[in-house]
Design a protein around this motif. Structure first.
Motif, mmCIF file in Angstrom:
data_model
loop_
_atom_site.group_PDB
_atom_site.id
_atom_site.type_symbol
_atom_site.label_atom_id
_atom_site.label_comp_id
_atom_site.label_asym_id
_atom_site.label_seq_id
_atom_site.Cartn_x
_atom_site.Cartn_y
_atom_site.Cartn_z
ATOM 1 N N LYS A 197 0.864 -1.171 -0.018
ATOM 2 C CA LYS A 197 0.067 -0.070 -0.011
ATOM 3 C C LYS A 197 1.039 1.236 0.062
ATOM 4 N N ASP A 198 1.903 1.176 0.659
ATOM 5 C CA ASP A 198 2.933 2.418 0.923
ATOM 6 C C ASP A 198 4.306 1.956 1.361
ATOM 7 N N ILE A 199 5.278 2.747 1.228
ATOM 8 C CA ILE A 199 6.655 2.536 1.545
ATOM 9 C C ILE A 199 6.992 3.875 2.371
ATOM 10 N N LEU A 200 7.172 3.544 3.656
ATOM 11 C CA LEU A 200 7.272 4.558 4.681
ATOM 12 C C LEU A 200 8.604 4.725 5.021
ATOM 13 N N VAL A 201 9.174 5.927 4.875
ATOM 14 C CA VAL A 201 10.509 6.361 5.235
ATOM 15 C C VAL A 201 10.776 7.325 6.382
ATOM 16 N N TYR A 202 11.679 6.934 7.314
ATOM 17 C CA TYR A 202 11.736 7.822 8.619
ATOM 18 C C TYR A 202 13.055 8.136 8.666
ATOM 19 N N GLU A 203 13.380 9.051 9.474
ATOM 20 C CA GLU A 203 14.886 9.690 9.653
ATOM 21 C C GLU A 203 15.827 8.714 10.179
ATOM 22 N N GLY A 204 17.102 8.858 9.551
ATOM 23 C CA GLY A 204 17.987 7.831 9.965
ATOM 24 C C GLY A 204 18.283 6.688 9.035
ATOM 25 N N GLY A 205 17.591 6.599 8.187
ATOM 26 C CA GLY A 205 17.590 5.807 6.995
ATOM 27 C C GLY A 205 16.888 4.504 7.364
ATOM 28 N N LYS A 206 15.769 4.439 7.909
ATOM 29 C CA LYS A 206 14.724 3.464 8.210
ATOM 30 C C LYS A 206 13.717 3.514 7.212
ATOM 31 N N TYR A 207 13.441 2.283 6.689
ATOM 32 C CA TYR A 207 12.251 2.249 5.917
ATOM 33 C C TYR A 207 11.314 0.954 6.314
ATOM 34 N N GLN A 208 10.279 1.096 6.128
ATOM 35 C CA GLN A 208 9.108 0.149 6.260
ATOM 36 C C GLN A 208 8.153 -0.020 5.187
ATOM 37 N N ILE A 209 7.677 -1.289 5.094
ATOM 38 C CA ILE A 209 6.430 -1.202 3.842
ATOM 39 C C ILE A 209 5.075 -1.569 4.618
ATOM 40 N N GLU A 210 4.058 -0.723 4.265
ATOM 41 C CA GLU A 210 2.824 -0.905 4.809
ATOM 42 C C GLU A 210 1.920 -1.856 3.821
ATOM 43 N N LEU A 211 1.390 -2.739 4.151
ATOM 44 C CA LEU A 211 0.516 -3.650 3.339
ATOM 45 C C LEU A 211 -1.036 -3.339 3.138
ATOM 46 N N LYS A 212 -1.395 -3.744 2.075
ATOM 47 C CA LYS A 212 -2.963 -3.317 2.095
ATOM 48 C C LYS A 212 -3.858 -3.900 3.093
ATOM 49 N N ASN A 213 -3.323 -4.976 3.882
ATOM 50 C CA ASN A 213 -4.192 -5.407 5.035
ATOM 51 C C ASN A 213 -3.837 -4.746 6.349
ATOM 52 N N GLY A 214 -2.793 -3.745 6.196
ATOM 53 C CA GLY A 214 -2.659 -3.049 7.311
ATOM 54 C C GLY A 214 -1.360 -3.312 8.138
ATOM 55 N N GLU A 215 -0.858 -4.376 7.895
ATOM 56 C CA GLU A 215 0.492 -4.955 8.324
ATOM 57 C C GLU A 215 1.560 -4.122 8.010
ATOM 58 N N ILE A 216 2.684 -3.951 8.819
ATOM 59 C CA ILE A 216 3.960 -3.209 8.518
ATOM 60 C C ILE A 216 4.924 -4.133 8.658
ATOM 61 N N ILE A 217 5.840 -4.163 7.753
ATOM 62 C CA ILE A 217 7.069 -5.022 7.715
ATOM 63 C C ILE A 217 8.325 -4.247 7.271
ATOM 64 N N PRO A 218 9.548 -4.477 7.706
ATOM 65 C CA PRO A 218 10.780 -3.674 7.365
ATOM 66 C C PRO A 218 11.281 -3.609 6.042
ATOM 67 N N LEU A 219 11.780 -2.727 5.420
ATOM 68 C CA LEU A 219 12.394 -2.933 4.309
ATOM 69 C C LEU A 219 13.774 -2.461 4.426
ATOM 70 N N GLY A 220 14.665 -3.270 3.889
ATOM 71 C CA GLY A 220 16.041 -3.204 4.111
ATOM 72 C C GLY A 220 16.652 -2.044 3.334
ATOM 73 N N ARG A 221 17.613 -1.216 3.782
ATOM 74 C CA ARG A 221 18.088 -0.082 3.467
ATOM 75 C C ARG A 221 18.560 -0.244 2.048
ATOM 76 N N ALA A 222 19.324 -1.538 1.719
ATOM 77 C CA ALA A 222 19.936 -1.620 0.501
ATOM 78 C C ALA A 222 18.956 -2.110 -0.545
#
Length: 233
Positions: A197-222
């Motif tokens: 659903k979306d790719i979330l970007v945070y300070e410090g180079g942290k990334y997460q993925i939001e899925l359509k079902n509402g779950e959040i999972i990590p996205l590796g920096r590389a």
């Protein structure tokens, strides 16, 4: 590398053993030949293998029910069969390759090369993932899957509607079996891109993925740039 050949025609079984040994010479393969399904199941219950080479017609029996059961195992399956018309069906249950008879050293070499070529997507990706519940076989449809998560030497299948199933194959073993819709987004996660659903970007180079079902999972920096570009296509 430990190989199990399940083939009831002795001359074919011996030829397969000889050619596989040639293909895997640098891997010092340990090859076992078994002619009967029941004996193969007993062997697999007591021994760990890396690759199962299975004929779909042993003693006149249809091997597809056995294939469904064995495809849940923590190893790759290569079908070696004269029934070319059933190749697509075999791929749907997560086989690594379908080698038609008569086979050759080069064709077997191509099949085994797919073990390490995790970037290459299959022409006919897996449609069903076999899992075992209390000793009974259960098939998870690919259309139900949101993502896979590493779980030790195994993986968890997370479903779109919630819930999860334990699968015996690791993420590395799953990669060459999955469609182009899947990407490894983190060392511990493979995600179905169409479920993002979306790719979330945070300070410090942290990334997460939001899925359509509402779950959040990590996205590796590389992996961030590659995954974002593919998601935006």
């Amino acid at each position: 590398m430990k190989i199990l050949i399940v083939e009831d025609e002795i001359h074919i079984s011996k030829l397969l053993e000889k050619q596989v040994a040639e293909v895997l010479l640098k891997h010092s393969p340990e090859i076992t030949r078994i002619p009967l399904y029941d004996d193969a199941i007993t062997y697999l219950e007591k021994n760990k293998i890396d690759v199962l080479m299975l004929d779909l017609n042993l003693g006149g029996k249809d091997g597809f029910e056995l294939l469904k059961f064995l495809s849940a195992g923590a190893y790759h399956t290569i079908i070696v069969s004269a029934y070319k018309d059933r190749a697509i069906e075999a791929f749907e249950y997560g086989v690594l390759d379908f080698v038609p008879k008569p086979f050759s050293v080069e064709r077997l070499r191509k099949a085994f090369s797919r073990i390490d070529d995790v970037e290459k997507k299959p022409e006919h990706p897996t449609k069903y993932y076999a899992t075992r519940r209390r000793g009974r076989l259960h098939l998870v449809k690919d259309e139900e899957v949101a993502y896979f998560q590493a779980f030790g030497h195994y993986s968890k299948i997370h479903l779109k509607k919630g819930g999860e199933e334990l699968h015996d194959k690791s993420l590395v073993q799953l990669l060459p079996l999955l469609s182009e819709d899947y990407e490894r987004v983190h060392k511990s996660f493979i995600v179905k891109m169409s479920e993002i659903k979306d790719i979330l970007v945070y300070e410090g180079g942290k990334y997460q993925i939001e899925l359509k079902n509402g779950e959040i999972i990590p996205l590796g920096r590389a992996r961030y740039k590659t995954i974002k570009e593919k998601w935006l296509q």
